[in-house]
Design an enzyme around this catalytic site. Structure first.
Site, PDB file in Angstrom:
ATOM      1  N   LYS A  11      -3.418  11.308   5.553  1.00 54.89           N
ATOM      2  CA  LYS A  11      -2.024  11.148   5.111  1.00 54.89           C
ATOM      3  C   LYS A  11      -1.202  12.436   5.318  1.00 54.89           C
ATOM      4  O   LYS A  11      -1.764  13.520   5.524  1.00 54.89           O
ATOM      5  CB  LYS A  11      -2.024  10.697   3.647  1.00 54.89           C
ATOM      6  CG  LYS A  11      -2.683   9.319   3.466  1.00 54.89           C
ATOM      7  CD  LYS A  11      -2.495   8.760   2.063  1.00 54.89           C
ATOM      8  CE  LYS A  11      -3.156   7.392   1.948  1.00 54.89           C
ATOM      9  NZ  LYS A  11      -2.859   6.748   0.644  1.00 54.89           N
ATOM     10  N   TYR A  51       1.358  -1.608   5.056  1.00 52.10           N
ATOM     11  CA  TYR A  51       1.111  -1.767   3.617  1.00 52.10           C
ATOM     12  C   TYR A  51       1.694  -3.071   3.064  1.00 52.10           C
ATOM     13  O   TYR A  51       1.899  -3.182   1.856  1.00 52.10           O
ATOM     14  CB  TYR A  51       1.656  -0.560   2.852  1.00 52.10           C
ATOM     15  CG  TYR A  51       0.741   0.646   2.912  1.00 52.10           C
ATOM     16  CD1 TYR A  51      -0.517   0.629   2.298  1.00 52.10           C
ATOM     17  CD2 TYR A  51       1.118   1.805   3.568  1.00 52.10           C
ATOM     18  CE1 TYR A  51      -1.360   1.723   2.349  1.00 52.10           C
ATOM     19  CE2 TYR A  51       0.277   2.916   3.616  1.00 52.10           C
ATOM     20  CZ  TYR A  51      -0.964   2.861   3.004  1.00 52.10           C
ATOM     21  OH  TYR A  51      -1.801   3.951   3.046  1.00 52.10           O
ATOM     22  N   GLU A 128      -6.548  -3.299  10.849  1.00 54.57           N
ATOM     23  CA  GLU A 128      -5.893  -1.988  10.763  1.00 54.57           C
ATOM     24  C   GLU A 128      -6.136  -1.158  12.029  1.00 54.57           C
ATOM     25  O   GLU A 128      -5.219  -0.495  12.537  1.00 54.57           O
ATOM     26  CB  GLU A 128      -6.378  -1.256   9.519  1.00 54.57           C
ATOM     27  CG  GLU A 128      -5.875  -1.915   8.224  1.00 54.57           C
ATOM     28  CD  GLU A 128      -6.511  -1.373   6.961  1.00 54.57           C
ATOM     29  OE1 GLU A 128      -6.137  -1.863   5.875  1.00 54.57           O
ATOM     30  OE2 GLU A 128      -7.383  -0.476   7.035  1.00 54.57           O
TER      31      GLU A 128
HETATM   32  P1  ADP Z   1      -6.736   2.596  -1.977  1.00 57.39           P
HETATM   33  O1  ADP Z   1      -5.994   3.468  -0.985  1.00 57.39           O
HETATM   34  O2  ADP Z   1      -7.734   3.373  -2.798  1.00 57.39           O
HETATM   35  O3  ADP Z   1      -7.338   1.365  -1.333  1.00 57.39           O
HETATM   36  P2  ADP Z   1      -4.658   0.835  -2.979  1.00 57.39           P
HETATM   37  O4  ADP Z   1      -4.946  -0.027  -1.804  1.00 57.39           O
HETATM   38  O5  ADP Z   1      -4.651   0.199  -4.327  1.00 57.39           O
HETATM   39  O6  ADP Z   1      -5.657   2.089  -3.041  1.00 57.39           O
HETATM   40  O7  ADP Z   1      -3.237   1.528  -2.792  1.00 57.39           O
HETATM   41  C1  ADP Z   1      -2.791   1.923  -1.513  1.00 57.39           C
HETATM   42  C2  ADP Z   1      -2.166   3.303  -1.651  1.00 57.39           C
HETATM   43  O8  ADP Z   1      -1.014   3.205  -2.482  1.00 57.39           O
HETATM   44  C3  ADP Z   1      -3.026   4.365  -2.340  1.00 57.39           C
HETATM   45  O9  ADP Z   1      -3.939   4.988  -1.480  1.00 57.39           O
HETATM   46  C4  ADP Z   1      -1.985   5.338  -2.855  1.00 57.39           C
HETATM   47  O10 ADP Z   1      -1.515   6.184  -1.803  1.00 57.39           O
HETATM   48  C5  ADP Z   1      -0.856   4.387  -3.254  1.00 57.39           C
HETATM   49  N1  ADP Z   1      -0.937   4.028  -4.673  1.00 57.39           N
HETATM   50  C6  ADP Z   1      -1.832   3.210  -5.270  1.00 57.39           C
HETATM   51  N2  ADP Z   1      -1.618   3.107  -6.594  1.00 57.39           N
HETATM   52  C7  ADP Z   1      -0.530   3.898  -6.858  1.00 57.39           C
HETATM   53  C8  ADP Z   1       0.204   4.219  -8.031  1.00 57.39           C
HETATM   54  N3  ADP Z   1      -0.143   3.727  -9.223  1.00 57.39           N
HETATM   55  N4  ADP Z   1       1.234   5.065  -7.913  1.00 57.39           N
HETATM   56  C9  ADP Z   1       1.603   5.577  -6.716  1.00 57.39           C
HETATM   57  N5  ADP Z   1       0.964   5.304  -5.565  1.00 57.39           N
HETATM   58  C10 ADP Z   1      -0.097   4.483  -5.617  1.00 57.39           C
END
Ligand code: ADP
Ligand code: MG
Length: 139
Positions: A11, A51, A128
């Protein structure tokens, strides 16, 4: 355990802090092979598409803005049981809760700027990887 692939993004903050090389070294030291790699900057449109699964979450807009704010590296990684092995190596989403020594623990600076993305399933790893790489760019 069968050889399989996962997909990662280093990132913007991790890249800006000069940690791309260290992260790739950790990845290789843990037995992953790099099958595709490039650095680029995501457009807002690309970040929204990538996303899309999170479009109804409260953090979606911030996440899209963040992921399109600077240089990232994208890569396809191969190892036995790659998706699960890589999620183990990166640690929890929130770096403050990630196990000591994991990539997010070492290089993450916030839940948003958590150093790396890692695919959550074999199916998403393929989707992806294909989002960023043509067949001719994957070895
Ligand atoms: P991961 O990347 O561990 O699979 P998620 O798929 O749930 O997690 O979320 C995608 C991305 O969104 C995370 O890697 C993080 O950058 C961001 N994110 C997730 N939860 C939060 C939150 N509560 N607040 C801010 N950003 C978040
Ligand atoms: Mg996820």
């Amino acid at each position: 355990m069968a050889i399989s692939r996962t997909f990662t993004i280093v990132k913007p903050t991790a890249y800006k802090n000069g940690n791309l090389g260290k992260i790739l070294t950790i990845i290789e030291e843990h037995g992953f092979s790099l099958k595709a790699l490039k650095i680029l900057r995501l457009s807002v449109n690309q970040a929204e598409k990538f996303y899309d699964i999170h479009k109804d979450r409260p953090f979606f807009k911030d996440l899209v803005d963040y992921m399109s704010s600077g240089t990232v590296a994208v890569a396809i990684l191969e190892k036995d049981n790659a998706v699960e092995a890589y999620r183990e190596l990166i640690g929890s989403t929130d770096p403050s809760k990630a196990r000591t020594g994991t990539i997010r623990n070492l290089f993450g600076t916030s839940i948003q700027a958590n150093a790396v993305h890692g695919s959550d399933s074999d199916e998403n790893a393929i989707i992806e990887g294909n989002f960023f790489f043509k067949e001719s760019e994957i070895v």
